[in-house]
Design a protein around this motif. Structure first.
Motif, mmCIF file in Angstrom:
data_model
loop_
_atom_site.group_PDB
_atom_site.id
_atom_site.type_symbol
_atom_site.label_atom_id
_atom_site.label_comp_id
_atom_site.label_asym_id
_atom_site.label_seq_id
_atom_site.Cartn_x
_atom_site.Cartn_y
_atom_site.Cartn_z
ATOM 1 N N VAL A 120 0.831 -1.199 0.000
ATOM 2 C CA VAL A 120 0.000 0.000 0.000
ATOM 3 C C VAL A 120 0.869 1.253 0.000
ATOM 4 O O VAL A 120 0.615 2.200 -0.753
ATOM 5 N N PHE A 121 1.906 1.281 0.830
ATOM 6 C CA PHE A 121 2.757 2.462 0.887
ATOM 7 C C PHE A 121 3.525 2.665 -0.418
ATOM 8 O O PHE A 121 3.747 3.799 -0.830
ATOM 9 N N SER A 122 3.916 1.576 -1.083
ATOM 10 C CA SER A 122 4.601 1.750 -2.364
ATOM 11 C C SER A 122 3.640 2.253 -3.430
ATOM 12 O O SER A 122 4.026 3.025 -4.311
ATOM 13 N N THR A 123 2.382 1.832 -3.371
ATOM 14 C CA THR A 123 1.385 2.312 -4.327
ATOM 15 C C THR A 123 1.075 3.785 -4.078
ATOM 16 O O THR A 123 1.024 4.587 -5.014
ATOM 17 N N CYS A 124 0.871 4.148 -2.828
ATOM 18 C CA CYS A 124 0.510 5.529 -2.498
ATOM 19 C C CYS A 124 1.714 6.456 -2.501
ATOM 20 O O CYS A 124 1.551 7.665 -2.649
ATOM 21 N N GLY A 125 2.893 5.907 -2.332
ATOM 22 C CA GLY A 125 4.097 6.732 -2.304
ATOM 23 C C GLY A 125 4.326 7.482 -3.595
ATOM 24 O O GLY A 125 4.721 8.652 -3.589
ATOM 25 N N CYS A 127 2.012 8.398 -5.815
ATOM 26 C CA CYS A 127 1.006 9.476 -5.916
ATOM 27 C C CYS A 127 1.370 10.630 -4.997
ATOM 28 O O CYS A 127 1.297 11.800 -5.400
ATOM 29 N N LEU A 128 1.764 10.300 -3.789
ATOM 30 C CA LEU A 128 2.108 11.333 -2.816
ATOM 31 C C LEU A 128 3.333 12.127 -3.241
ATOM 32 O O LEU A 128 3.382 13.350 -3.047
ATOM 33 N N SER A 129 4.303 11.469 -3.859
ATOM 34 C CA SER A 129 5.486 12.206 -4.313
ATOM 35 C C SER A 129 5.151 13.142 -5.465
ATOM 36 O O SER A 129 5.678 14.254 -5.543
ATOM 37 N N VAL A 130 4.257 12.731 -6.378
ATOM 38 C CA VAL A 130 3.838 13.619 -7.469
ATOM 39 C C VAL A 130 3.065 14.803 -6.908
ATOM 40 O O VAL A 130 3.293 15.955 -7.312
ATOM 41 N N PHE A 131 2.150 14.558 -5.967
ATOM 42 C CA PHE A 131 1.396 15.650 -5.350
ATOM 43 C C PHE A 131 2.326 16.629 -4.644
ATOM 44 O O PHE A 131 2.200 17.836 -4.802
ATOM 45 N N SER A 132 3.257 16.101 -3.859
ATOM 46 C CA SER A 132 4.147 16.986 -3.110
ATOM 47 C C SER A 132 5.085 17.741 -4.040
ATOM 48 O O SER A 132 5.406 18.907 -3.779
#
Length: 195
Positions: A120-125, A127-132
């Motif tokens: 889950v963290f690798s999947t969301c990571g 997305c979160l890095s693109v957002f940040s």
């Protein structure tokens, strides 16, 4: 995208029921309509202004704030609209993203399996890095433009939030692929051994 991740992680059994194709289409349609409406409103308000004789923008594209600096008439309403739009189209989505990721992290921390947490963290990571990356560079541009008056620095900063996130986006999402991860590890291992 944050809502999709939220539903997939926090309500995995109801994902198909919640994320129907009509909801996805509606989310895209509303996003398109709102952004077109906002751009049209800015353009119409910009047309009502009178401009001075120097009509050179020190950018490679017509950023609204730079165009407003060339106006000779009062730009108070335009500036208020810019701040309102930044709050609505920057602050509101950012708060929804943060809210959804808080729920995702709390759901993941309740998972018993460490392999599931890692997945889950690798999947969301990504997305979160693109957002940040996008929000960080955008925020940096507007803070730096408020502090400095250098047109060259403002142009470089504008490139940072208009070009860099979109360029890095495919690379970040491809790092989720196992083969790409292995190739990246081999490449960085070879480069560090050369240093």
């Amino acid at each position: 995208m944050a809502y999709d991740r939220y539903v997939a992680i926090c309500h995995p059994l109801r994902y198909v029921v919640i994320m129907k194709s009509c909801l996805c289409f509606l989310l895209v349609l509303v996003s398109l309509f709102v952004s077109l409406w906002e751009a049209l409103l800015h353009t119409l308000l910009l047309l009502s202004l009178s401009f001075c004789s120097a009509l050179e923008i020190p950018h490679f594209f017509c950023e609204l704030a730079q165009v407003l600096r060339l106006a000779c008439s009062d730009t108070f309403i335009n500036n208020i609209l810019i701040y309102f739009a930044a709050l609505m189209f920057g602050g509101l989505p950012l708060s929804v993203i943060i809210f959804s990721y808080i729920h995702i992290v709390s759901s993941v921390l309740r998972m018993p399996s460490s392999e599931g947490k890692h997945k889950v963290f690798s999947t969301c990571g990504s997305c979160l890095s693109v957002f940040s990356l996008f929000y960080g560079t955008s925020f940096g541009v507007y803070i730096s433009s408020a502090v400095t008056d250098s047109s060259r620095k403002a142009a470089v900063a504008s490139v940072m939030y208009t070009v860099v996130p979109q360029m890095v986006n495919p690379f970040i999402y491809s790092l989720r692929n196992r083969d790409m991860k292995e190739s990246f590890r081999m490449l960085t291992g070879q480069t560090t051994s050369l240093l």
